[in-house]
Design an enzyme around this catalytic site. Structure first.
Site, PDB file in Angstrom:
ATOM      1  N   SER A 209       0.441   3.202   8.831  1.00 44.42           N
ATOM      2  CA  SER A 209       0.168   2.775   7.455  1.00 44.42           C
ATOM      3  C   SER A 209       1.127   3.421   6.477  1.00 44.42           C
ATOM      4  O   SER A 209       1.544   4.575   6.663  1.00 44.42           O
ATOM      5  CB  SER A 209      -1.258   3.178   7.035  1.00 44.42           C
ATOM      6  OG  SER A 209      -2.205   2.230   7.440  1.00 44.42           O
ATOM      7  N   GLY A 210       1.430   2.715   5.390  1.00 43.88           N
ATOM      8  CA  GLY A 210       2.306   3.245   4.364  1.00 43.88           C
ATOM      9  C   GLY A 210       1.725   4.427   3.616  1.00 43.88           C
ATOM     10  O   GLY A 210       2.437   5.364   3.258  1.00 43.88           O
ATOM     11  N   CYS A 336     -12.664   7.783   6.844  1.00 43.20           N
ATOM     12  CA  CYS A 336     -13.326   6.510   7.151  1.00 43.20           C
ATOM     13  C   CYS A 336     -14.760   6.699   7.635  1.00 43.20           C
ATOM     14  O   CYS A 336     -15.516   5.741   7.733  1.00 43.20           O
ATOM     15  CB  CYS A 336     -12.520   5.764   8.211  1.00 43.20           C
ATOM     16  SG  CYS A 336     -10.814   5.481   7.721  1.00 43.20           S
TER      17      CYS A 336
END
Length: 412
Positions: A209-210, A336
């Site tokens: 992911s960026g 998360c």
């Protein structure tokens, strides 16, 4: 000099977008705003050229061919596309039947890997969940022992998001290629922090992911190997046929340009940054563990990411500790899953007991973390732990030499 508060030490959850990345993105909102799929005018050409530049930057960081880079909305989508797409493409039997193929993963993977695997189990695939040792590492030998004649996919993360331990990815990749098995790795915590060469490391599919490497949120990458072996995926999102038909949808040009710039910066700066963060992390760990008894650094003592540590504090509840140090942004596990009051499933998979798993802090450093911030954080953690232990009758009993594990508590 006292650092500016609050202090951010949760870089494993997300990172601040580097101002140089923001600067690179700005023209895509007002000047290079065309749809890269518009091939009949200059606005579309300019956007396509910007995406191509970013594709080159991403590929350079991980040792890939630009044609092997597929842009997604983030690592969760990349993981889903890799795992479900490969399982569907290489299934041994049609949908609706059992015995469609065997998949190997690990108990302490991110939910973005575990949940797709659980979905595939319902769809007729067999899944083996490897149990890590106390050091948290998945080895080639563990994977080889679990392999079967019908194994079609192995998915093992490169570095764990809660404890930072580094798995034997090149060795596992080599094994998978010997056995003609597709190999995927969730490299979200790894890419941009450690050198990566997907060819040399024998990776077939790689996700990241960026926003974990100082780029924007909402953009990610799936690397898909094109040669030796050529990996094919069944698309799980269909539409306009973008990204070689693997992932349809209008490209997020702004996010992609930002991700490309973030990858370029990481490639030039990661070595110096890793060394600096390793020293700061070591200072934090040594300061805290020397000042406090009944502490435990979770995971392998050496084979860990430089910027991440996970420490358990006996006789202290993790959520209470975070409330007592609320001027410091840390976590008690993955961002998360932090809404759950259950102890970390990652720590439990290592054999850490509920008491210590409940008392853990994940502390992750980043590009703008200073030595003053580390000194302040260490002092505040030590102060908070001591205050909370002063309120704990169990800690008093421990200090008196009573074996708390042998106490039989009366039920009412």
């Amino acid at each position: 000099m006292a650092p500016k508060l609050p202090i951010y030490l949760d870089h494993a959850a997300t990172t601040r977008t580097d101002p140089r990345v923001v600067e690179a993105m700005l023209p895509t909102f007002t000047e290079i705003f065309g749809n890269p799929g518009s091939r009949n005018h200059s606005f579309g050409w300019a956007a396509e050229a910007a995406v191509d530049t970013a594709r080159d930057q991403v590929a350079a960081l991980i040792g890939a061919d630009p044609k092997e880079i597929v842009f997604t909305s983030g690592a969760t989508e990349s993981n889903n596309l890799a795992i479900k797409g490969a399982a569907s493409m290489y299934a041994l039997k049609p949908a609706g039947e059992t015995g469609r193929g065997h998949i190997i993963t690990a108990l302490h993977e991110h939910k973005a890997v575990l949940d797709p695997c659980k979905r595939l189990q319902k769809e007729g695939f067999d899944v083996t969940y490897l149990e890590p040792g106390q050091d948290g590492i998945i080895t080639r030998q563990m994977v080889e022992a679990a392999m079967r004649e019908d194994t079609i996919l192995v998915t093992i993360m490169w570095a764990n998001n809660e404890i930072g331990t580094i798995n034997e990815i090149p060795e596992i990749g080599a094994l998978c290629h010997q056995k003609n098995v597709i190999f995927h790795t969730d490299a979200t915590q790894w890419v941009g922090k450690m050198p990566t060469d997907v060819k040399k490391d024998e990776v077939d599919l790689l996700s990241f992911s960026g926003h974990k490497l100082y780029g924007p949120k909402g953009v990610g990458v799936l690397y898909v190997r094109r040669r030796r072996p050529r990996v094919r995926l069944t698309a799980i999102q269909e539409g306009g046929g973008q990204e070689r038909g693997i992932r349809s949808g209008t490209l997020n040009v702004s996010g992609i340009v930002g991700l490309g710039k973030a990858c370029e910066l990481a490639m030039h700066e990661m070595d110096a940054e890793r060394e600096r963060l390793f020293k700061l992390r070591r200072k934090l760990e040594e300061t805290v563990t020397k000042a406090l008894t009944v502490t435990q650094i979770n995971g392998h003592p050496e084979k860990r990411l430089a910027h991440l540590t996970n420490i358990s504090f006996g006789f202290v509840e993790g959520e209470s500790l975070m409330m007592a140090t609320k001027e410091i942004a840390m976590s008690s596990g993955s961002a998360c899953t932090s809404a759950s009051l259950e102890p970390s499933y990652v720590l439990k998979s290592l054999g850490v007991g509920d008491d210590l798993a409940h008392s853990s802090l994940r502390i992750s450093l980043g590009r703008w973390t200073t030595e003053e911030e580390i000194d302040y954080a260490a002092a505040k953690i030590i102060e908070a732990v001591n205050k909370l232990r002063d309120l704990s009758p169990l800690f008093d009993m421990y200090n008196e030499g009573i074996d708390i594990s042998k106490i039989e508590w009366a039920a009412h």
